[in-house]
Scaffold this motif. Structure first.
Motif, PDB file in Angstrom:
ATOM      1  N   MET A 137       0.852  -1.183   0.000  1.00 36.78           N
ATOM      2  CA  MET A 137       0.000   0.000   0.000  1.00 36.78           C
ATOM      3  C   MET A 137       0.888   1.233   0.000  1.00 36.78           C
ATOM      4  O   MET A 137       1.860   1.328   0.736  1.00 36.78           O
ATOM      5  N   LYS A 138       0.538   2.217  -0.891  1.00 35.45           N
ATOM      6  CA  LYS A 138       1.378   3.428  -1.028  1.00 35.45           C
ATOM      7  C   LYS A 138       0.801   4.527  -0.157  1.00 35.45           C
ATOM      8  O   LYS A 138      -0.374   4.841  -0.211  1.00 35.45           O
ATOM      9  N   ILE A 139       1.685   5.087   0.703  1.00 35.26           N
ATOM     10  CA  ILE A 139       1.303   6.190   1.588  1.00 35.26           C
ATOM     11  C   ILE A 139       1.953   7.458   1.033  1.00 35.26           C
ATOM     12  O   ILE A 139       3.163   7.456   0.762  1.00 35.26           O
ATOM     13  N   PRO A 140       1.245   8.563   0.882  1.00 35.76           N
ATOM     14  CA  PRO A 140       1.849   9.817   0.386  1.00 35.76           C
ATOM     15  C   PRO A 140       2.967  10.262   1.301  1.00 35.76           C
ATOM     16  O   PRO A 140       2.931  10.056   2.520  1.00 35.76           O
ATOM     17  N   LEU A 141       3.990  10.931   0.704  1.00 37.05           N
ATOM     18  CA  LEU A 141       5.159  11.361   1.459  1.00 37.05           C
ATOM     19  C   LEU A 141       4.790  12.334   2.571  1.00 37.05           C
ATOM     20  O   LEU A 141       5.336  12.249   3.682  1.00 37.05           O
ATOM     21  N   ASN A 142       3.906  13.255   2.312  1.00 42.43           N
ATOM     22  CA  ASN A 142       3.595  14.259   3.342  1.00 42.43           C
ATOM     23  C   ASN A 142       2.951  13.591   4.561  1.00 42.43           C
ATOM     24  O   ASN A 142       3.097  14.044   5.696  1.00 42.43           O
ATOM     25  N   GLN A 143       2.243  12.480   4.286  1.00 45.63           N
ATOM     26  CA  GLN A 143       1.643  11.769   5.419  1.00 45.63           C
ATOM     27  C   GLN A 143       2.719  11.018   6.192  1.00 45.63           C
ATOM     28  O   GLN A 143       2.718  11.000   7.436  1.00 45.63           O
ATOM     29  N   ILE A 144       3.670  10.428   5.445  1.00 49.15           N
ATOM     30  CA  ILE A 144       4.780   9.719   6.102  1.00 49.15           C
ATOM     31  C   ILE A 144       5.573  10.706   6.930  1.00 49.15           C
ATOM     32  O   ILE A 144       5.964  10.426   8.068  1.00 49.15           O
ATOM     33  N   PHE A 145       5.807  11.950   6.365  1.00 51.85           N
ATOM     34  CA  PHE A 145       6.582  12.953   7.100  1.00 51.85           C
ATOM     35  C   PHE A 145       5.879  13.328   8.406  1.00 51.85           C
ATOM     36  O   PHE A 145       6.530  13.626   9.415  1.00 51.85           O
ATOM     37  N   SER A 146       4.537  13.236   8.386  1.00 48.71           N
ATOM     38  CA  SER A 146       3.816  13.627   9.601  1.00 48.71           C
ATOM     39  C   SER A 146       3.987  12.597  10.727  1.00 48.71           C
ATOM     40  O   SER A 146       3.842  12.932  11.904  1.00 48.71           O
ATOM     41  N   TYR A 147       4.343  11.342  10.309  1.00 46.58           N
ATOM     42  CA  TYR A 147       4.552  10.329  11.335  1.00 46.58           C
ATOM     43  C   TYR A 147       5.806  10.605  12.136  1.00 46.58           C
ATOM     44  O   TYR A 147       5.906  10.245  13.321  1.00 46.58           O
ATOM     45  N   PHE A 148       6.785  11.280  11.482  1.00 51.92           N
ATOM     46  CA  PHE A 148       8.103  11.409  12.094  1.00 51.92           C
ATOM     47  C   PHE A 148       8.416  12.858  12.453  1.00 51.92           C
ATOM     48  O   PHE A 148       9.569  13.266  12.480  1.00 51.92           O
ATOM     49  N   GLU A 149       7.418  13.655  12.690  1.00 57.72           N
ATOM     50  CA  GLU A 149       7.667  15.031  13.114  1.00 57.72           C
ATOM     51  C   GLU A 149       8.272  15.020  14.513  1.00 57.72           C
ATOM     52  O   GLU A 149       8.075  14.089  15.282  1.00 57.72           O
ATOM     53  N   THR A 150       9.038  16.060  14.831  1.00 55.42           N
ATOM     54  CA  THR A 150       9.740  16.147  16.118  1.00 55.42           C
ATOM     55  C   THR A 150       8.748  15.972  17.265  1.00 55.42           C
ATOM     56  O   THR A 150       7.706  16.663  17.301  1.00 55.42           O
ATOM     57  N   GLY A 151       9.084  15.041  18.127  1.00 54.20           N
ATOM     58  CA  GLY A 151       8.238  14.809  19.299  1.00 54.20           C
ATOM     59  C   GLY A 151       7.204  13.736  19.080  1.00 54.20           C
ATOM     60  O   GLY A 151       6.530  13.328  20.017  1.00 54.20           O
ATOM     61  N   ASP A 152       7.065  13.272  17.794  1.00 52.30           N
ATOM     62  CA  ASP A 152       6.077  12.220  17.515  1.00 52.30           C
ATOM     63  C   ASP A 152       6.746  10.843  17.593  1.00 52.30           C
ATOM     64  O   ASP A 152       7.946  10.701  17.289  1.00 52.30           O
ATOM     65  N   PHE A 153       5.959   9.860  17.900  1.00 47.95           N
ATOM     66  CA  PHE A 153       6.436   8.460  17.926  1.00 47.95           C
ATOM     67  C   PHE A 153       5.519   7.639  17.060  1.00 47.95           C
ATOM     68  O   PHE A 153       4.356   7.428  17.414  1.00 47.95           O
TER      69      PHE A 153
END
Length: 673
Positions: free
Chosen positions: A1-17
């Protein structure tokens, strides 16, 4: 399944796990090195491969001996040798071109035959001139040198030839002559004399109907029938129908168009001349009414014709009804022509001109050398001063006269005069003022100011002395000596009382008659002014007439009031040296009294146009100079003379007349200075 890059980037924002699911989804969106990428996932790979030649086909082409440049001819035959070209001819069975082959023009080469289009330009195509039945169409007959075909009204060739002058046609025209049943026979006109039947060739066609020639009827329908009667016509086209309008004006009248027809106008031609409103013009253009125009250009013309206006030698001329030519002056001519006027006037005319033109104002330098009287009393009585000098005929509209104390500078303490009167000769002027408007004990000069025609300020050198008392002469006890034409009639005709005097004519003294040179009454006073005295005397005089006149167009009476030397005895004669002359005049139904100053002349006459005259008379003597002026209403006349310094008396004489006359007067004041 393909996840858009901007969504992937939101998973790894500072302070996120990222969660386990998010982490797996992120890595599942990319190709792992252990996985193969399908060909259909590479963009444009399939299209690019389809543009490549198949390897087996290519290898077959490389091994084909007939598929290479060494054995193939180029499209433009550039790689063919002469031997190859001959081999081609042999293979195609193409030999040498024959000498009689036809060629056409091909720039820059010139062929030996015409193309189809060139041929059509040189020759007529039959399809262009005939219809499907092979008949020549009517609209193409002219192109075949059959210039026109037209029907005529005559029923035989001979009748047509006799009337040929009624038709307009040329050589090669076809003449269609009808029969009674309106079938036609055609004739060619071959040229030559139109009245010769030999010049008309029959076509061999008879009983030709209009319908047999295609389109002929339509063409004939566009033609006009000729007028049925002889005369002059114009064609009128209205709503598609043509009618002939007769042009038959009355002889010699010019035509005009009234919107429907040409009619004769009101302009008549006669022997090269035009008359408007008449048939017998005397000139090239002769009118019976007025002419209006924005301008006329006149040629030089020095002829003399009664009642004519012409231009000649830069002058506009008018000849009156008896042939006398006169010059018409323009506004620009007036200054130069006016200067010539004195040379054209007689002496009498010049004198009359001076009287009539009392507004000839001087632009010379003002100069007052005489001022009379030099003394007046300070009282509320109008005093008159006589100024004598040069160029005193100033324009009243641009002149002011003021009294100024003798010691004052110009502009200080000036007093306005009551009024002044000038005279055309410019030698004298009368100025008036109330005596009490000037301060007693002072001397006054006069200041004259003009602004047009020249700017001047003139102050008199002579002065007026204003006093409380003057050396009055008592007139109340004045004695008179009288004499009548008929002895002992003095008491009937004279009433004398000091400074009051009156004369009444009477037929008892002498029958009334037109006798202006016959003195019928005389009166003389005692001495009024002694010798060698300067004096001022003012009198009022009235003159009136009574009853109807019996003499036409005649001066029928003279009365003389003035000064006489005391040493001259009283007689029935006028012996006065300075006088006012009163008279009456009758001409037809007009009658009036009039007065002269000292002498009977037009230049010294006042005529009020009435049967009663009231005059004011002032006489002054300074040294041996006498100044007298007479005022009637608003008109004054003035005169100065030199005479005796002897003692003087008052004198009154009267001539006979055709009806009753009355002279009365009074001395207003008299004093010496």
């Amino acid at each position: 399944m393909k996840i858009p890059l901007n969504q992937i980037f939101s998973y790894f924002e500072t302070g996120d796990f990222p969660t386990q699911e998010q982490f797996q989804a992120a890595w599942s969106s990319f190709w792992h090195k252990d996985d193969s990428i399908p060909a259909d996932k590479v963009t444009n790979l399939t299209n690019t491969l389809q543009n490549k030649v198949d390897k087996s086909v290519y290898e077959l082409h490389l091994s084909d001996p007939e598929a290479h440049a060494a054995v193939l001819a180029k499209k433009n035959a550039a790689n063919l040798s002469d031997a190859d070209k001959e081999a081609w001819k042999t293979a195609l069975d193409v030999g040498q071109l024959p000498d009689n082959i036809a060629t056409v023009d091909s720039d820059p080469l010139i062929g030996n035959v015409y193309t189809k289009s060139q041929s059509k330009d040189l020759f007529m195509m039959i399809d262009d001139y005939v219809n499907n039945d092979g008949k020549i169409t009517a609209d193409k007959l002219e192109s075949l040198a059959l210039t026109r075909i037209f029907k005529v009204n005559e029923y035989s060739l001979q009748d047509f030839v006799n009337n040929s002058h009624l038709y307009q046609y040329e050589e090669s025209d076809l003449i269609a002559i009808p029969s009674a049943d309106w079938k036609y026979t055609l004739y060619f006109y071959i040229g030559g004399e139109k009245t010769n039947v030999e010049n008309y060739l029959p076509t061999g066609l008879s009983n030709v109907t209009i319908g047999m020639v295609e389109g002929l009827q339509n063409v004939l329908n566009t033609k006009m029938d000729k007028p049925t009667a002889s005369g002059n016509y114009i064609a009128s086209l209205l709503n598609g129908a043509v009618t002939w309008k007769a042009v038959n004006p009355a002889s010699n009248y010019l035509l005009y168009w009234n919107g429907t027809d040409f009619k004769e106008s009101g302009v008549f031609h006669n022997a090269g001349k035009l008359g408007i409103g008449l048939t017998t013009p005397a000139e090239q253009l002769h009118l019976t009414g007025r002419v209006r125009s924005t301008g006329y250009i006149l040629e030089d013309n020095n002829e003399t014709v009664n009642n004519q206006i012409t231009a000649f030698n830069r002058s506009l001329l008018f000849t009156n009804s008896v042939g006398i030519k006169k010059t018409i002056l323009t506004n620009e001519d007036l200054p130069s022509e006016f200067l010539k006027l004195p040379a054209k006037l007689t002496k009498v005319q010049k004198e009359q001109f001076g009287i009539d033109w009392n507004n000839q104002y001087s632009n010379g330098n003002l100069n007052v050398y005489g001022l009379t009287p030099p003394v007046i009393k300070n009282d509320h009585i109008v005093r008159y001063f006589v100024l004598q000098g040069l160029n005193l005929n100033v324009n009243p509209a641009f002149t002011s006269i003021k009294f100024i104390p003798a010691g004052n500078a110009i502009g200080t303490g000036e007093i306005e005069c009551l009024g002044f009167q000038t005279f055309a000769n410019g030698l004298s002027m009368i100025v008036s003022v109330y005596g009490d408007s000037l301060q007693s004990g002072n001397k006054y000069n006069l200041v004259i100011r003009t602004t047009n025609p020249t700017v001047q300020v003139h102050r008199t050198t002579g002065s007026i002395n204003v006093v409380d008392t003057i050396n009055n002469i008592d007139i109340s006890g004045l004695k008179w000596e009288t004499k009548s034409y008929t002895p002992e009639q003095e008491g009937n005709i004279f009433n004398m009382n000091g400074g009051l005097f009156k004369y009444n004519s009477s037929p008892n003294n002498k029958a009334y008659a037109y006798e202006p040179n016959v003195i019928v009454a005389s009166a003389k006073s005692d001495i009024v002014f002694e010798a060698n005295t300067n004096f001022y005397m003012e009198m009022n005089m009235a003159l009136s007439t009574v009853g109807p006149a019996t003499v036409n167009e005649a001066y029928d009476f003279y009365g003389y009031l003035g000064l006489i030397q005391k040493s001259i005895p009283l007689t029935l004669a006028d012996n006065s040296f300075l006088r006012v002359i009163g008279s009456s005049f009758r001409s037809g139904g007009y009658e009036s009294v009039l007065v002269w100053n000292n002498t009977s002349s037009l230049t010294t006459k006042i005529e009020p146009g009435a049967a009663v005259l009231n005059a004011n008379i002032i006489i002054m003597r300074q040294g041996n100079v006498y100044t007298q002026f007479v005022t009637v209403g608003s008109t004054s006349i003035i005169q100065s003379i030199t005479s005796t310094t002897e003692a003087v008396s008052l004198s009154l004489t009267a001539s006979n007349s055709s009806k009753q006359k009355t002279i009365s007067g009074s001395v207003v004041q008299a004093f010496t200075f």
